[in-house]
Each structure stands twice: as structure tokens, then as C-alpha cells.
Write an enzyme that holds these catalytic residues in place. Structure first.
Site, PDB file in Angstrom:
ATOM      1  N   TYR A 167     -31.688  37.947 -81.092  1.00 16.93           N
ATOM      2  CA  TYR A 167     -31.960  36.516 -81.075  1.00 16.93           C
ATOM      3  C   TYR A 167     -32.599  36.100 -79.746  1.00 16.93           C
ATOM      4  O   TYR A 167     -33.622  35.419 -79.717  1.00 16.93           O
ATOM      5  CB  TYR A 167     -30.659  35.748 -81.301  1.00 16.93           C
ATOM      6  CG  TYR A 167     -30.806  34.240 -81.263  1.00 16.93           C
ATOM      7  CD1 TYR A 167     -31.279  33.553 -82.363  1.00 16.93           C
ATOM      8  CD2 TYR A 167     -30.455  33.514 -80.127  1.00 16.93           C
ATOM      9  CE1 TYR A 167     -31.409  32.170 -82.339  1.00 16.93           C
ATOM     10  CE2 TYR A 167     -30.575  32.129 -80.094  1.00 16.93           C
ATOM     11  CZ  TYR A 167     -31.058  31.466 -81.201  1.00 16.93           C
ATOM     12  OH  TYR A 167     -31.192  30.103 -81.178  1.00 16.93           O
ATOM     13  N   SER A 170     -36.183  37.356 -79.479  1.00 15.79           N
ATOM     14  CA  SER A 170     -37.118  36.619 -80.321  1.00 15.79           C
ATOM     15  C   SER A 170     -37.411  35.235 -79.756  1.00 15.79           C
ATOM     16  O   SER A 170     -38.549  34.755 -79.818  1.00 15.79           O
ATOM     17  CB  SER A 170     -36.577  36.497 -81.752  1.00 15.79           C
ATOM     18  OG  SER A 170     -35.428  35.671 -81.810  1.00 15.79           O
TER      19      SER A 170
END
Length: 276
Positions: A167, A170
Site C-alpha cells: 500500500y 503504491s
């Protein structure tokens, strides 16, 4: 001032600005849907969850708001193009894109992550936004609309913590995407920015971290305001960046994190034992 429901309902489609919002059926996405509708915009709401999306759209339509739902897997470029074409056919324009759809991924670290899940987080959080930015950006240019794109970054993009490994990666990439898109689209008068939410009381957060007293307090203690954030507070920031009030802002990341990224120190008590 916000436009009331009756005024919103009576405005013709051509008079309204149109926003495309992904991940619109819950959390920050749904809060943003409601914000734009109350401000008099028409909303093209998309989500992969058909049942939840249909329920939201039906309820808001019954209240007199101008909203259309589109079931969409944002990771599928051909689906993205089809939906964008449908929105333009219905409304004749798109004025703003909110790339909200995202997933958290899983918590394992670099030593034991699943490559497939890392790719999945990147596909949803980064590539899907890129696809839509390209498609909507083309609409802006073709119709000579000085539109706005708002992406979702995160505090995890700036500071490494115990957020899921993929996460954070990204979202750091989303920061690069935001700056690059702002650079390339600026000559058309198109603005690209991002919001960076902190610990926000979405359905997922309430189910996991917020419902656990230890985790909830740990998150609160990292913020200057010593509290969690409401989805509506993120929605307010998204609307601001999409509106003419932010006409000179592009390539920026707006933290909406209750002060999380301001400092690593606690502001509850001075380390020098001084009175606060």
C-alpha cells in the site's frame, strides 16, 4: 453557498459541472459524492460493488439529486473507456475526476509478501488512476475544459509505518503520478492534485483498527489534533481542489491527517517539562 436539493434538481444538465468519482459506494468516495451533489454538480458514481452502488444511487435520486451509477472495475482499461464514453454521451462533458478507488493490500513485509497481492495493490491504487486520467484528460482537451483531477495519496506515501507494505509503495507512486500528470497537462489549463488522508473513519477502518481500542488510541496519539478524521472532511478537501477556488493549485498534495505528517513528536506534554 451550497445549492439545495430543489435547485439542484431543477438545473438543466448543460448548466451543471460533472464529476466522475470512483469507489463511490462507501467511505470517502460516498462522502465525496454527497459533497459534490450538495454543491450542485452532477455525479457519475462508479464502483465495483453493484448492489451497494445501486442502493446509494437509488436513494440519492429519490431525493432529487442528479446522479448516475456505473458498475466499474477500474483496473480494466476497456471498461474505463466504455464508462467515460457513456458519461460524456449522457452529460456532454466531464469537469473533474476523483480517483478514489483503492485497496489496502496485506500486512506482510518485504521478507514475506505475496507478489500477486503487491501487484494487485499497484494495479488498483496506481494504474487504474493513470488509465482514467488519460481517458478523462483526453475529454478535457477535446472539449477545451480546464478540468481537475484529484488522486488519493496517503500519509504512508511520506512516512514508513506499519501500513501494509504494498500500500505504501503504491501511494508513493501516486505522488509521482500526480506531479508528472500536472506537468504534462498544465499547458491545457488542467490541474492535477492529490489529497493525503490520515486515519479516517471509513467502514473498513471502523471494522478493524478503529474498533480495537489499542489501535485506535495508537493512531490518535500520532496526530496533533488527537483524533480520527471523518470521511466528510476528506470530501471537503477533494471538492476544494476540484473547484474554481483552487484554480492556481496544481501538482500539490494536500494532507488531511489531523497533523500526523507535521512532526514525529507528541504535543501533549513538553519534553522539557514546561507547561503547555
Amino acid at each position: 453557498m451550497p445549492i439545495n436539493k430543489l435547485e439542484t434538481k431543477n438545473k438543466t444538465t448543460n448548466e451543471k459541472k460533472v464529476v466522475l468519482i470512483t469507489g463511490a459506494a462507501q467511505g470517502i468516495g460516498f462522502a465525496t459524492v454527497k459533497k459534490f451533489l450538495k454543491e450542485g454538480w452532477a455525479v457519475a458514481a462508479t464502483d465495483i460493488k453493484k448492489k451497494e452502488l445501486d442502493e446509494r444511487v437509488k436513494a440519492l435520486t429519490a431525493e432529487g439529486y442528479d446522479i448516475t451509477g456505473y458498475v466499474l472495475d477500474v483496473t480494466k482499461y476497456n471498461q474505463d473507456k466504455k464508462v467515460v464514453d457513456q458519461i460524456v454521451k449522457k452529460y456532454g462533458r466531464i469537469d473533474a475526476l476523483f480517483n478514489n478507488a483503492g485497496i489496502v493490500g496485506h500486512r506482510p513485509t518485504i521478507l514475506n509478501f505475496d507478489p500477486k497481492l503487491i501487484h494487485q495493490a499497484e494495479e488498483v491504487n496506481l494504474w487504474a488512476g493513470l488509465y482514467l486520467a488519460q481517458l478523462v484528460g483526453r475529454v478535457f482537451v477535446e472539449k477545451k475544459i480546464k478540468g481537475s483531477i484529484v488522486n488519493v495519496s496517503s500519509l504512508a506515501a511520506s512516512f514508513v509505518d506499519w501500513s501494509p507494505f504494498g500500500y505504501g509503495i503504491s501511494k508513493a507512486a501516486v505522488d509521482g503520478f500526480t506531479r508528472a500528470a500536472a506537468f504534462h497537462l498544465g499547458k491545457y489549463g488542467i490541474r492535477v492534485n492529490s489529497v493525503a488522508p490520515g486515519y479516517t473513519k471509513t467502514e473498513m477502518a471502523i471494522k478493524y483498527d478503529y474498533s480495537n481500542p489499542k489501535l485506535r488510541k495508537a493512531a490518535e496519539s500520532k496526530t496533533l489534533l488527537n483524533r480520527w478524521i471523518e470521511p466528510s472532511e476528506i470530501a471537503n478537501a477533494v471538492y476544494f481542489l476540484s473547484s474554481d477556488e483552487a484554480s492556481a493549485i496544481t501538482g500539490a498534495k494536500l494532507p488531511v491527517d489531523a497533523g500526523y505528517t507535521t512532526t514525529k513528536e507528541s504535543n501533549l506534554k513538553s519534553i522539557y517539562d514546561e507547561d503547555n
